[in-house]
Design an enzyme around this catalytic site. Structure first.
Site, mmCIF file in Angstrom:
data_model
loop_
_atom_site.group_PDB
_atom_site.id
_atom_site.type_symbol
_atom_site.label_atom_id
_atom_site.label_comp_id
_atom_site.label_asym_id
_atom_site.label_seq_id
_atom_site.Cartn_x
_atom_site.Cartn_y
_atom_site.Cartn_z
ATOM 1 N N GLY A 238 -63.999 26.063 13.598
ATOM 2 C CA GLY A 238 -62.547 26.228 13.561
ATOM 3 C C GLY A 238 -62.141 27.682 13.733
ATOM 4 N N ASP A 239 -60.840 27.891 13.938
ATOM 5 C CA ASP A 239 -60.264 29.238 14.044
ATOM 6 C C ASP A 239 -60.847 30.045 15.204
ATOM 7 O OD1 ASP A 239 -58.812 28.586 11.769
ATOM 8 O OD2 ASP A 239 -60.351 29.386 10.441
ATOM 9 N N LYS B 285 -57.840 28.634 19.275
ATOM 10 C CA LYS B 285 -57.341 27.518 20.108
ATOM 11 C C LYS B 285 -55.858 27.650 20.404
ATOM 12 C CE LYS B 285 -58.805 24.742 16.889
ATOM 13 N NZ LYS B 285 -59.567 25.711 16.089
ATOM 14 N N GLY C 13 -54.330 25.735 11.391
ATOM 15 C CA GLY C 13 -53.399 26.866 11.441
ATOM 16 C C GLY C 13 -53.660 27.541 12.775
ATOM 17 N N HIS C 14 -52.774 27.363 13.721
ATOM 18 C CA HIS C 14 -52.962 27.892 15.080
ATOM 19 C C HIS C 14 -51.984 29.032 15.315
ATOM 20 C CE1 HIS C 14 -54.842 23.810 16.469
ATOM 21 N NE2 HIS C 14 -55.489 24.390 15.471
ATOM 22 N N THR D 190 -58.861 22.473 2.488
ATOM 23 C CA THR D 190 -57.588 23.195 2.586
ATOM 24 C C THR D 190 -56.540 22.631 1.602
ATOM 25 O OG1 THR D 190 -56.833 21.721 4.323
ATOM 26 C CG2 THR D 190 -57.948 23.743 5.033
ATOM 27 N N GLN E 162 -59.389 22.133 14.211
ATOM 28 C CA GLN E 162 -60.699 22.399 13.600
ATOM 29 C C GLN E 162 -61.706 22.718 14.721
ATOM 30 O OE1 GLN E 162 -58.953 19.276 12.293
ATOM 31 N NE2 GLN E 162 -57.980 20.949 11.231
ATOM 32 N N THR F 208 -64.608 18.223 8.096
ATOM 33 C CA THR F 208 -63.287 17.648 7.855
ATOM 34 C C THR F 208 -63.400 16.136 8.069
ATOM 35 O OG1 THR F 208 -60.932 17.886 8.314
ATOM 36 C CG2 THR F 208 -62.408 17.997 10.237
ATOM 37 N N GLY G 194 -55.164 31.544 3.781
ATOM 38 C CA GLY G 194 -55.339 32.975 3.503
ATOM 39 C C GLY G 194 -56.732 33.344 3.002
HETATM 40 P P1 GDP Z 1 -57.129 28.560 15.833
HETATM 41 O O1 GDP Z 1 -57.047 27.822 14.553
HETATM 42 O O2 GDP Z 1 -58.354 28.189 16.621
HETATM 43 O O3 GDP Z 1 -55.891 28.466 16.669
HETATM 44 O O4 GDP Z 1 -57.330 30.093 15.442
HETATM 45 P P2 GDP Z 1 -56.516 30.901 14.297
HETATM 46 O O5 GDP Z 1 -55.136 31.139 14.761
HETATM 47 O O6 GDP Z 1 -56.695 30.257 12.981
HETATM 48 O O7 GDP Z 1 -57.363 32.235 14.240
HETATM 49 C C1 GDP Z 1 -57.527 33.048 15.339
HETATM 50 C C2 GDP Z 1 -57.018 34.446 14.970
HETATM 51 O O8 GDP Z 1 -57.480 35.375 15.933
HETATM 52 C C3 GDP Z 1 -55.511 34.564 15.010
HETATM 53 O O9 GDP Z 1 -55.130 35.527 14.064
HETATM 54 C C4 GDP Z 1 -55.215 35.021 16.418
HETATM 55 O O10 GDP Z 1 -53.987 35.748 16.525
HETATM 56 C C5 GDP Z 1 -56.387 35.947 16.657
HETATM 57 N N1 GDP Z 1 -56.869 36.039 18.045
HETATM 58 C C6 GDP Z 1 -56.927 35.067 19.002
HETATM 59 N N2 GDP Z 1 -57.563 35.533 20.095
HETATM 60 C C7 GDP Z 1 -57.900 36.826 19.834
HETATM 61 C C8 GDP Z 1 -58.616 37.824 20.556
HETATM 62 O O11 GDP Z 1 -59.091 37.623 21.672
HETATM 63 N N3 GDP Z 1 -58.781 39.039 19.937
HETATM 64 C C9 GDP Z 1 -58.309 39.288 18.686
HETATM 65 N N4 GDP Z 1 -58.530 40.476 18.163
HETATM 66 N N5 GDP Z 1 -57.641 38.368 17.977
HETATM 67 C C10 GDP Z 1 -57.457 37.148 18.534
HETATM 68 P P1 IMO Z 2 -58.028 25.109 12.741
HETATM 69 O O1 IMO Z 2 -57.399 24.002 13.550
HETATM 70 C C1 IMO Z 2 -61.104 26.332 9.884
HETATM 71 C C2 IMO Z 2 -62.291 23.364 6.860
HETATM 72 C C3 IMO Z 2 -61.936 23.639 5.410
HETATM 73 C C4 IMO Z 2 -63.083 22.949 4.703
HETATM 74 C C5 IMO Z 2 -63.332 21.720 5.559
HETATM 75 C C6 IMO Z 2 -62.660 20.460 5.053
HETATM 76 O O2 IMO Z 2 -57.071 26.145 12.298
HETATM 77 O O3 IMO Z 2 -59.241 25.631 13.425
HETATM 78 P P2 IMO Z 2 -60.105 19.662 5.027
HETATM 79 O O4 IMO Z 2 -58.904 20.272 4.388
HETATM 80 O O5 IMO Z 2 -60.001 19.494 6.496
HETATM 81 O O6 IMO Z 2 -60.550 18.398 4.358
HETATM 82 O O7 IMO Z 2 -61.295 20.733 4.745
HETATM 83 O O8 IMO Z 2 -62.810 22.036 6.849
HETATM 84 N N1 IMO Z 2 -61.156 23.391 7.815
HETATM 85 C C7 IMO Z 2 -60.932 24.368 8.692
HETATM 86 N N2 IMO Z 2 -61.574 25.545 8.886
HETATM 87 N N3 IMO Z 2 -60.060 25.972 10.688
HETATM 88 C C8 IMO Z 2 -59.433 24.796 10.528
HETATM 89 O O9 IMO Z 2 -58.475 24.372 11.378
HETATM 90 C C9 IMO Z 2 -59.829 23.952 9.469
HETATM 91 N N4 IMO Z 2 -59.413 22.754 9.009
HETATM 92 C C10 IMO Z 2 -60.235 22.423 8.008
HETATM 93 O O10 IMO Z 2 -61.900 25.027 5.132
HETATM 94 O O11 IMO Z 2 -64.238 23.748 4.784
HETATM 95 MG MG MG Z 3 -56.901 28.197 12.508
#
Ligand code: GDP
Ligand code: IMO
Ligand code: MG
Length: 422
Positions: free
Chosen positions: A12-13, A16, A40-41, A129, A221, A236, A299
């Site tokens: 995840g994170d 995307k 959280g996107h 979460t 995720q 998840t 957070g």
């Molecule tokens: P998602 O859940 O896959 O959409 O990713 P998140 O938004 O949770 O986490 C990605 C984090 O990295 C966010 O704070 C974005 O603003 C940041 N981000 C995305 N692409 C880049 C990148 O290429 N470089 C840097 N430094 N930050 C990025």
């Molecule tokens: P995005 O879409 C990162 C993790 C949680 C926990 C496990 C199960 O932003 O990439 P849940 O609440 O889904 O039952 O938790 O999955 N988790 C994520 N980790 N990014 C996410 O979403 C996540 N959604 C759930 O931290 O370990």
């Molecule tokens: Mg995220």
């Protein structure tokens, strides 16, 4: 024109939100297919940060229709808040955002049940979460769930709510105190919102396909959190890969033309569960701070690890990934060291396949190769400007993935991208 699935290939994170925002510059429809407000996107536009938990990232592009598919578990409070926050930022959702009648609804008791289950797990807690995701999906599969269409049907809602309340009456010695009137009141509170925003999303999708529109499926995720293929039980409760996206949008798998795998240049994980390539301190904290690796939903600090090519190969193989969007290449700029995991050593044997058992990942020792490093990527505008170390690293990722490059992200902002000319 066609259907492109965008999925995270790690925990995840991966970025995307940013990638979907970029790809939907030319898209007509974006669909959230699975997961819920656990996602959280983040999208950063002209210095303003938007974090979306339920509404597809396409909402930030004019003229894009956004769908929340049947596979999502919908937190009504979060949806209501998100619609209001977008309105405050001048972004109109009405007439552009549609939720499927088949989408299951997260009830307050699901969050309560999650807290109880986490407590019962003690040291083996999942550190979720706390968005009620697991219990809501459990009720869906136990055929107890309340769907958007149920809330809109006053003739049958009462009976369905009674059935859920009965199921929660004293489970595992816990008195949940779910009260029929309270659940009904909760459903009624959000009925006007659902009347305004629900639709036959299957019809919208079918029409879009017939009209040769460009459709993006926005995964949430990452594949290593997939309920079947991830590091179970530290996963998840949905199928986060391409299979889950097809089902959760309501599309035939064969309708998907392209699968873009989003890969962060290193790995991160938030919540419990093994991640073999965890970076030693103090370097891990340096990367966490530079990449601002703190959960967009909770957070929480994310654990940071070296790139894991065993896991990457596995995720690509099971999802039929056709191209890679590599994010955060900038974060690795300026390091003195870059280790890349190419195999796991387990009780004296070398293994290069991803294991079914999470305990293996706890006990194994990653086998690394050293990769050349590179300096900051400040002045890079195209693939040909990348320093040699970065080019070598990107090529290694693509070779492992066995597919082409979609784009490289080198900063959080919308424009901080290297697009690949074909
Ligand atoms: P998602 O859940 O896959 O959409 O990713 P998140 O938004 O949770 O986490 C990605 C984090 O990295 C966010 O704070 C974005 O603003 C940041 N981000 C995305 N692409 C880049 C990148 O290429 N470089 C840097 N430094 N930050 C990025
Ligand atoms: P995005 O879409 C990162 C993790 C949680 C926990 C496990 C199960 O932003 O990439 P849940 O609440 O889904 O039952 O938790 O999955 N988790 C994520 N980790 N990014 C996410 O979403 C996540 N959604 C759930 O931290 O370990
Ligand atoms: Mg995220």
């Amino acid at each position: 024109m066609g259907v492109t699935a965008v999925i995270g290939l790690q925990w995840g994170d991966e970025g995307k939100g940013k990638i979907v925002d970029s790809l939907c510059e030319h898209a007509d429809v974006v669909v959230r297919c699975q997961g819920g407000a656990n996602a959280g996107h983040t999208i950063v536009i002209d210095g303003t940060e938007f974090v979306l938990h339920l509404i597809p990232s396409g909402i930030l592009r004019d003229g894009v229709t956004c769908l929340i598919g049947n596979g999502v578990v919908l937190d009504l409070e979060v949806l209501d808040k998100e619609i209001k926050e977008l309105a405050e930022a001048g972004i109109e959702t009405s007439g552009r955002l549609w939720v499927s009648h088949r989408t299951h609804v997260v009830l307050p008791v699901h969050k309560q049940a999650e807290a109880v289950r986490e407590e019962l797990r003690g040291d083996r807690k999942l550190d979720t979460t706390k968005r009620g995701i697991g219990p809501c999906y459990s009720d869906k599969f136990s055929r107890l769930g309340i769907r958007v269409g149920d809330i809109l049907n006053p003739r049958t809602l009462g009976e369905k709510v009674r059935t859920v309340c009965a199921a929660y009456h004293e489970v595992q010695g816990v008195e949940y105190g779910v009260d029929y009137d309270q659940v009904m009141e909760y459903c009624r509170k959000y009925t006007p919102m659902l009347e305004a925003f629900s639709a036959d999303t299957l019809g919208v999708l079918a029409e879009s396909i017939a009209g040769d529109k460009e459709i993006l499926l926005e995964g949430s995720q990452g594949f290593l959190l997939d309920i079947d293929h991830g590091t179970y039980p530290f996963v998840t409760s949905s199928n986060t890969g391409v299979h889950g996206l097809a089902c959760g949008a309501g599309l035939a798998p064969s309708a998907i033309d392209k699968v873009v795998g989003v890969v962060k240049s290193y790995v991160t994980r938030v919540g419990e569960g093994p991640m073999p390539t965890l970076i030693d301190e103090p370097l891990q904290s340096v990367i966490r701070e530079k990449g601002r690796e703190y959960g967009a939903t909770t957070g929480r600090p994310r654990r940071c690890g070296w790139p894991d090519l065993v896991a990457l190969k596995y995720s690509c193989m099971l999802n039929g990934v056709t191209s890679i969007a590599l994010t955060k290449l900038d974060t690795l700029g300026g390091l003195d060291e870059l280790d890349v995991c190419v195999a796991y050593e387990y009780h004296g044997s070398l293994v290069d396949t991803f294991p079914a058992d999470s305990e293996f990942l706890v006990d194994c020792v990653p086998r690394y190769v050293t990769s050349a490093t590179w300096s900051e990527l400040d002045d890079v505008t195209g693939v040909h400007d990348l320093p040699p170390g970065a080019t070598e690293y990107v090529e290694r990722i693509l070779k492992t993935a066995g597919c082409e490059l979609e784009l490289i992200s080198i900063g959080p902002g919308r424009g901080e991208l290297i697009k690949v000319e074909r």
